[in-house]
Design a protein around this motif. Sequence first.
Motif, mmCIF file in Angstrom:
data_model
loop_
_atom_site.group_PDB
_atom_site.id
_atom_site.type_symbol
_atom_site.label_atom_id
_atom_site.label_comp_id
_atom_site.label_asym_id
_atom_site.label_seq_id
_atom_site.Cartn_x
_atom_site.Cartn_y
_atom_site.Cartn_z
ATOM 1 N N GLN B 457 0.826 -1.206 0.000
ATOM 2 C CA GLN B 457 0.000 0.000 0.000
ATOM 3 C C GLN B 457 0.864 1.261 0.000
ATOM 4 N N SER B 458 2.039 1.186 0.701
ATOM 5 C CA SER B 458 2.913 2.365 0.794
ATOM 6 C C SER B 458 3.411 2.809 -0.581
ATOM 7 N N LEU B 459 3.563 1.859 -1.500
ATOM 8 C CA LEU B 459 3.989 2.231 -2.852
ATOM 9 C C LEU B 459 2.795 2.699 -3.669
ATOM 10 N N LYS B 460 1.666 1.997 -3.490
ATOM 11 C CA LYS B 460 0.452 2.396 -4.221
ATOM 12 C C LYS B 460 0.120 3.860 -3.968
ATOM 13 N N GLU B 461 0.341 4.296 -2.710
ATOM 14 C CA GLU B 461 0.016 5.683 -2.358
ATOM 15 C C GLU B 461 0.866 6.682 -3.129
ATOM 16 N N ARG B 462 2.046 6.214 -3.588
ATOM 17 C CA ARG B 462 2.952 7.115 -4.318
ATOM 18 C C ARG B 462 2.584 7.219 -5.807
ATOM 19 N N LEU B 463 1.711 6.334 -6.225
ATOM 20 C CA LEU B 463 1.314 6.366 -7.638
ATOM 21 C C LEU B 463 0.151 7.346 -7.796
ATOM 22 N N ILE B 464 0.453 8.489 -8.387
ATOM 23 C CA ILE B 464 -0.569 9.540 -8.456
ATOM 24 C C ILE B 464 -0.805 9.906 -9.925
ATOM 25 N N LYS B 465 -1.698 10.862 -10.127
ATOM 26 C CA LYS B 465 -1.911 11.393 -11.477
ATOM 27 C C LYS B 465 -1.239 12.759 -11.575
ATOM 28 N N HIS B 466 -0.565 12.983 -12.686
ATOM 29 C CA HIS B 466 0.076 14.277 -12.917
ATOM 30 C C HIS B 466 -0.271 14.664 -14.358
ATOM 31 N N ASP B 467 -0.992 15.753 -14.497
ATOM 32 C CA ASP B 467 -1.475 16.133 -15.835
ATOM 33 C C ASP B 467 -2.238 14.963 -16.468
ATOM 34 N N ASP B 468 -3.066 14.328 -15.661
ATOM 35 C CA ASP B 468 -3.906 13.235 -16.150
ATOM 36 C C ASP B 468 -3.169 11.955 -16.521
ATOM 37 N N LYS B 469 -1.871 11.938 -16.235
ATOM 38 C CA LYS B 469 -1.128 10.716 -16.548
ATOM 39 C C LYS B 469 -0.464 10.208 -15.284
ATOM 40 N N PRO B 470 -0.153 8.905 -15.245
ATOM 41 C CA PRO B 470 0.437 8.371 -14.017
ATOM 42 C C PRO B 470 1.801 8.991 -13.747
#
Lengths: 605, 605
Positions: B457-470
Amino acid sequence: MFEIRFEPDGNKIHISEPMTLLEAAERAGIIINAVCGGAGTCNKCMVEVEGRLVRACQTRADRDMIVTIPDTSRFFEQKILQEGIDNLDRIDPLVCKHYVNITEPTLDNLRSDADRLIDAVNDNSQAQHHTCHNHAGTSSGTTTITWQLLKKLPSIYRNHSYALTTVCHDGSVFALEPGDTTQNLHGVAVDVGTTTVVASLINLQTGKTIAIASQTNPQVTFGDDVISRIDYSAQNPDGLEQLQRRIINGLNQLIANLCEKSVIKPWQIYELTAAGNATMQHILLGLPVEQIAQAPYVSAVSSAVNVPAASLGLDIHPEANVYVMPSVAAHVGGDTVAVGLATAMRHSSQINLALDIGTNGELILGNSQRLLTCSTAAGPAFEGARIAQGIRGAAGAIERVHIEDGQVHITVIGGVPPTGICGSGLIDALAELLNVGIIADTGRMLDLDELPANIPQSLKERLIKHDDKPAFVLATAEQSKHNQEVLLTQRDVREAQLAKAAIAAGITTLMNEFGITLNQVDNLYLAGAFGNYIRPESARRIGLIPNLPLEKIQFVGNAASTGAKQALLSRQARKHAEELGKFLEYIELAGRTDFQNIFSEQMMF
Amino acid sequence: MFEIRFEPDGNKIHISEPMTLLEAAERAGIIINAVCGGAGTCNKCMVEVEGRLVRACQTRADRDMIVTIPDTSRFFEQKILQEGIDNLDRIDPLVCKHYVNITEPTLDNLRSDADRLIDAVNDNSQAQHHTCHNHAGTSSGTTTITWQLLKKLPSIYRNHSYALTTVCHDGSVFALEPGDTTQNLHGVAVDVGTTTVVASLINLQTGKTIAIASQTNPQVTFGDDVISRIDYSAQNPDGLEQLQRRIINGLNQLIANLCEKSVIKPWQIYELTAAGNATMQHILLGLPVEQIAQAPYVSAVSSAVNVPAASLGLDIHPEANVYVMPSVAAHVGGDTVAVGLATAMRHSSQINLALDIGTNGELILGNSQRLLTCSTAAGPAFEGARIAQGIRGAAGAIERVHIEDGQVHITVIGGVPPTGICGSGLIDALAELLNVGIIADTGRMLDLDELPANIPQSLKERLIKHDDKPAFVLATAEQSKHNQEVLLTQRDVREAQLAKAAIAAGITTLMNEFGITLNQVDNLYLAGAFGNYIRPESARRIGLIPNLPLEKIQFVGNAASTGAKQALLSRQARKHAEELGKFLEYIELAGRTDFQNIFSEQMMF
């Protein structure tokens, strides 16, 4: 402060006090013809001011003026012999051209612009009937391209075409011309004399001289001889620079003149060779000259020097090489090496003596085993200087004197009334007056009461007093143009006597050093413009040249110029010149205990 | 119009509209440290204005100002590896010194000043333990004196003394120093990178590096890569001149810096060698570069070029030689030849692969029988360019990333809070995210719902959207200095992927051409500053370097700089470089039908 502008040159000077236009022009670097020395009598110095023709020597520059100088009024139209003997084995100049088709780059041939040019030159060089020596036999053995040309290479290819003519010097490509220009390959050979500069435009393929131009060395306003120019350089912070600028400007005028005569552009002149005495060569190169005039008298350099034309400011191709001849010593310069080269003395088993009388006298004596050389401070007496009415060999000069049956016959250059006497006339006059007995062997001009009894009255009448000393009337006031007698004075005799003694003593010293006597000399080569106009009988009579049978005496013309031309046309000749510069043994007369004695002995006529 | 003067440089500029001091300094040719890119956050750009310290990026130049820039605020203090491996057989520089006692001229020795100097040098050269190669073994075989020195010779002798030290280059004496200065013999070797310039001051007697200085290539303001600089040159009439002036000024700053560090005067630097890619070398020499960027892409020159320092405006001895390395093709320059020289690949029977990743990637593959080379348009991704938060390897850059047990561990240069990511950090991040499965082998960053089940989960939380892209959070806002996350974006992955594919495809193409497979490669040399900081495991994981056992991988440091240094120290090395330039077979990837296929295959991680 007035501004005087000279046209069509465009030279301007600013002066604060009035002077003649003749002087003003000289300050602006333009030498105007003034055979009469500015006396206002020869009318050679006509210039145009405000729409009127006036004499430059009689017109004052005392306001802002624009002065137009016609070609006919520029410098002495000296009667200079401009061609010498030719001794070239074969034509093999360091400059060559190749018409090449450079391959265009493709994905299969991505070699650089430079490499594709070198490939093309090497291919073309080998395809010629004989392999081009400038690529097969260069010092480095490889073809290179100058940095200045590299900068232009890509745009020349792409803006013109890939069909181009290369211009190379000793294997280094320094210019590229669109199309096939291989038929146009020229160079200039220059004899930089202290008094006169002669430039020859040479076709480097045929060896033929296309055009010749000459003028008085513009440095003459700083002094007649090398010593006064060295003094000028020593005494003025920018003296050397001024002297150098003078000769460069002078050469540029000659080059412009050659180009005009031949319809060749200055950038189509690809090499220039120069021969002069050491001082002239040093000044041309901007090298210090003071040490030449300070004991024990040495040059800065005696090897040949190569510099790019642009760095000297010469108006030929900026990357063209300027080759200045090797020399021997401070007072035996590249002109003497050039004389040695032109006369091929190094390759002769006979004993030869070369005598180059210019502002000084330089000698070479010997054969292929040993060649001795020296310089004698003969001074410019035979060029008209330091002689009361001495002038250069120009119109109005008495060039020949013959006395017979009490009559004095004179020949004047240009067939005009006489205004003075030049070198050959001086020698004739001395010889004739010695023959009739008016001048004694000691050089003394006899008084009327001392004269031999058989002297005709017509000659006695010509023996007058001038400044309380004897003088001989060569041309009467009625004969002369300006109603003024042309005299040979006692002082003139002494000047000539010193000069001839110096040369004769030099010859004797060299013969002593070589261990021969006069009858062992096989040939006497008389070099220099001067040599060609003297009567050998007269020169022999006064002891200026040794007492050799006439068939042993050969006029070799402007051999210094010939040598410079040979160096221009042949890699081999240049190699010979370098070797000759080292082979020639310099004999310093000032260092010899025997010289003063010999000199004194030679004072007698 | 305002005047902004920069101290202590003394540079002035005049500007008509307000801009930041950061921009103004850049216009004046001074590159100020600005890690944050002018965001006002890094405080690296502190300058002094009117007695106060201000941030250059946040201060407007809107009036006449005097700005003092402390050393600490000048350009990136890049973590550049400045030393490479050393492969010198023996020290044999083209520059040498001889302490000589020149004989004074006497009546018995009237040889010219130049001849007496040459005599003394030749005597001294032969009297040394081993004959000095610069006089015995020059291309011409003789000792000469440059024209510029000839002009000074007589006054040096007579104003100082006849006890002097000569400085010669390849048998040509170009400087004379009073007294014995033989212990002081230095040169400078320069690696002119597109991004970074490194200059080393070398003792030419011991071969030791005395001082090193480096800075960002001041041309970077005209563009990151060679193509943008060529464009600038093509689009501006004086573009080439501007670019050249930039690098010359930059080199002069480095030289001043070296002199300061070593207490040596600029005129005591007697030769400079330079290695760079073909474009950098062309610009340094003022040679046109447009044809490098136009199909089919060729250089103006690929041989070594020698020019005098003064003609380039370099502040070393004006007559010092500048040697620019030979190159192979428009995109394989002197730096690659220098790498080949430093790694001695030409003399190896083993099959070696050299990889120099700078702004582009250059490769050499082969052995003494055959050496292939190519250039790949890898782009400057690994130098931080075109990466969203990419920065160079300076303080604040994430240089290392390690993911374990769901935790992201980062190492930051200088141990400060992170402000961006540099090349080695980027490679680590990619490798780790590939390993955990957040990035697929296709290079796609997976959406949350596509992630493998075992991702903590700690890594999943770091996966965000930036300008609509991962995007992946490498450093959280709390961790970072400016409360701003440091991200790796999908676009960053694509940039890196293109770059690594280009390099990998280049390697594969060369191996195919050579007819080998990867297991036949004996050694992989990683050259360039970059090579020294990456973790080979990560680089192998992402396919940037081939999958070879670690023991076959060797970091060779700044091999281009080493090669330039070898050329400076050894005539033999220079000869090897020339030969190598011709021996290296250039493979033009654009011309190969197989390359596009190989490139596509290599896109996969």
